[in-house]
Write an enzyme that holds these catalytic residues in place. Structure first.
Site, short mmCIF file in Angstrom:
data_model
loop_
_atom_site.label_atom_id
_atom_site.label_comp_id
_atom_site.label_asym_id
_atom_site.label_seq_id
_atom_site.Cartn_x
_atom_site.Cartn_y
_atom_site.Cartn_z
N LYS A 52 0.84 -1.21 0.00
CA LYS A 52 0.00 0.00 0.00
C LYS A 52 0.88 1.25 0.00
O LYS A 52 0.62 2.22 -0.72
CB LYS A 52 -0.93 0.00 1.23
N GLN A 96 -4.67 -1.49 9.71
CA GLN A 96 -4.59 -2.82 9.12
C GLN A 96 -5.16 -3.87 10.07
O GLN A 96 -4.83 -3.90 11.26
CB GLN A 96 -3.12 -3.14 8.76
N ASP A 119 -11.42 2.55 4.24
CA ASP A 119 -11.74 1.12 4.18
C ASP A 119 -13.25 0.91 4.04
O ASP A 119 -13.69 -0.18 3.67
CB ASP A 119 -11.32 0.44 5.49
#
Ligand code: GUN
Length: 293
Positions: A52, A96, A119
Site C-alpha cells: 500500500k 490494518q 476502508d
C-alpha cells in the site's frame, strides 16, 4: 474465455490518479495523504501494508506508516487514531486488520472518523452503503465491481451469486451489486458455509463471486456454461516444487473452471491488485470531500 486482468486495470486506475496528483503538484496544492497503522508483527499484514505504501509513492500521494509493536495498548491506539482524525495532512486512515487480540477491532473501526474511513468499515459508512447513500465502498468489493464495469460485463438483471458473507467482502459486495444504479442492479444471492446444497445455487449464477477463503473450492461442475467467474480468494497451499514450499491460489479451480467460463479473474493477478487501486481511489475521494475540491 476472456481473462480478467486485474493487474492491468489496477495500473490504469493508478495512472489516472497519478495524472490528477501531478496536476495538484503543478498547481502547488495540498496533496492527498494516507496514514496506515500497523500493530504487531503479522507477516502477511506487513506485506500488504508495504504494498500500500509503495503504491502511494508510485502515484505521488503522501503516505505515512505508523508501525507499533504488539504491546501497543487499545487506549494508545484509540489516541493515535484520534490524532489523525484531527490531522489535516491526512485524508485517509487505514488500520490494518487483524489487530492483536487484546485490542477490540470494532472499537477501533468506530474510532476512525467516517469522513477518513477509506476502508469503508465504519458502521455509519456500512449503513450508507446499505441504503444507497454516498459513502466509501470497501476496497475489495469496490475492486470487483470496477473490474466488471471496465470489462463491460452487464450486471443489470443478472443473477450474481456471492459465496462468502464476511464483513470485508461478501456482505458489502452483495449490497453494492443490489444498488439501483449503473454497474449494479443485479439479482443477488449470498451463500455461505452453512448452505445445504451450495451447487444448487452456484449453478444458477450468471456471475459467481468466490469469497469464502477455501482453496480451489469452486469446481467446474458447480458453474453453468458461460458464467462469469470472479475469484476473490488468496490462499497458500503447500507445493514442494517451489523454493518457498508453498504457492498462492484462489478459491476457484482455475484450470478446469476456465474451460467453462466466459470471463474469469485469476488469483493471484485478478482482484488482489484492484484492492490497492481502490484504496488509493478512496483516499483521493476523501481528499476531494475534506478539501472541498
Ligand atoms: N486486512 C485484510 N484486508 C484488509 C482491508 O481491506 N483493510 C484493512 N484495514 N485490513 C485488512
Amino acid at each position: 474465455m476472456i481473462l480478467i486482468d486485474g493487474k492491468k486495470i489496477s495500473e490504469e486506475i493508478r495512472n489516472e490518479l497519478k495524472l490528477k496528483i501531478d496536476r495538484l503538484k503543478k498547481e502547488s496544492r495540498k496533496l492527498p495523504g494516507l496514514v496506515t497503522i500497523l500493530v504487531g508483527d503479522n507477516p502477511a499484514s506487513e506485506v500488504y501494508v508495504n504494498m500500500k505504501i509503495k503504491a502511494c509513492a508510485q502515484i505521488g500521494m503522501s503516505s505515512k506508516l505508523e508501525k507499533k509493536d504488539a504491546a501497543f495498548s487499545e487506549n494508545e491506539l484509540l489516541e493515535l487514531v484520534e490524532s489523525y482524525n484531527n490531522n489535516s495532512d491526512y485524508h485517509g486512515i487505514l488500520v490494518q486488520l487483524p489487530l492483536p487480540r487484546h485490542i477490540n477491532e470494532d472499537k477501533i473501526i468506530e474510532a476512525v472518523s467516517p469522513s477518513k474511513d477509506v476502508d469503508g468499515f465504519h458502521p455509519v459508512n456500512v449503513g450508507n452503503l446499505v441504503i444507497g447513500k454516498e459513502t466509501f465502498f470497501p476496497c475489495t468489493p469496490f475492486g470487483v465491481v470496477e473490474l466488471l464495469r471496465r470489462y463491460n460485463i452487464e450486471t443489470k438483471g443478472r443473477h450474481v451469486v456471492v459465496v462468502g458473507r464476511s464483513n470485508i467482502v461478501g456482505k458489502p459486495l452483495a449490497n453494492l451489486l443490489l444498488q439501483k444504479k449503473e454497474g449494479a442492479n443485479a439479482v443477488v444471492t449470498v451463500c455461505h458455509s452453512a448452505a445445504r446444497d451450495l451447487r444448487k445455487y452456484t449453478l444458477q449464477a450468471d456471475i459467481i463471486i468466490a469469497a469464502m477463503g477455501s482453496p480451489l473450492f469452486i469446481k467446474e461442475d458447480m458453474i453453468k456454461e458461460g458464467a462469469v467467474v470472479i475469484d476473490v480468494g488468496t490462499n497458500r497451499i503447500e507445493d514442494e516444487s517451489t523454493p518457498k514450499g508453498y504457492r498462492l491460489c484462489g478459491d476457484v479451480d482455475f484450470e478446469n473452471v476456465s474451460k467453462k467460463a466466459s470471463y474469469i479473474s485469476p488469483s493471484p493477478g485478478g482482484v488482489g491488485p484492484m484492492t490497492i487501486a481502490m484504496l488509493l481511489s478512496n483516499t483521493y475521494l476523501a481528499y476531494t470531500k475534506i478539501e472541498n475540491f
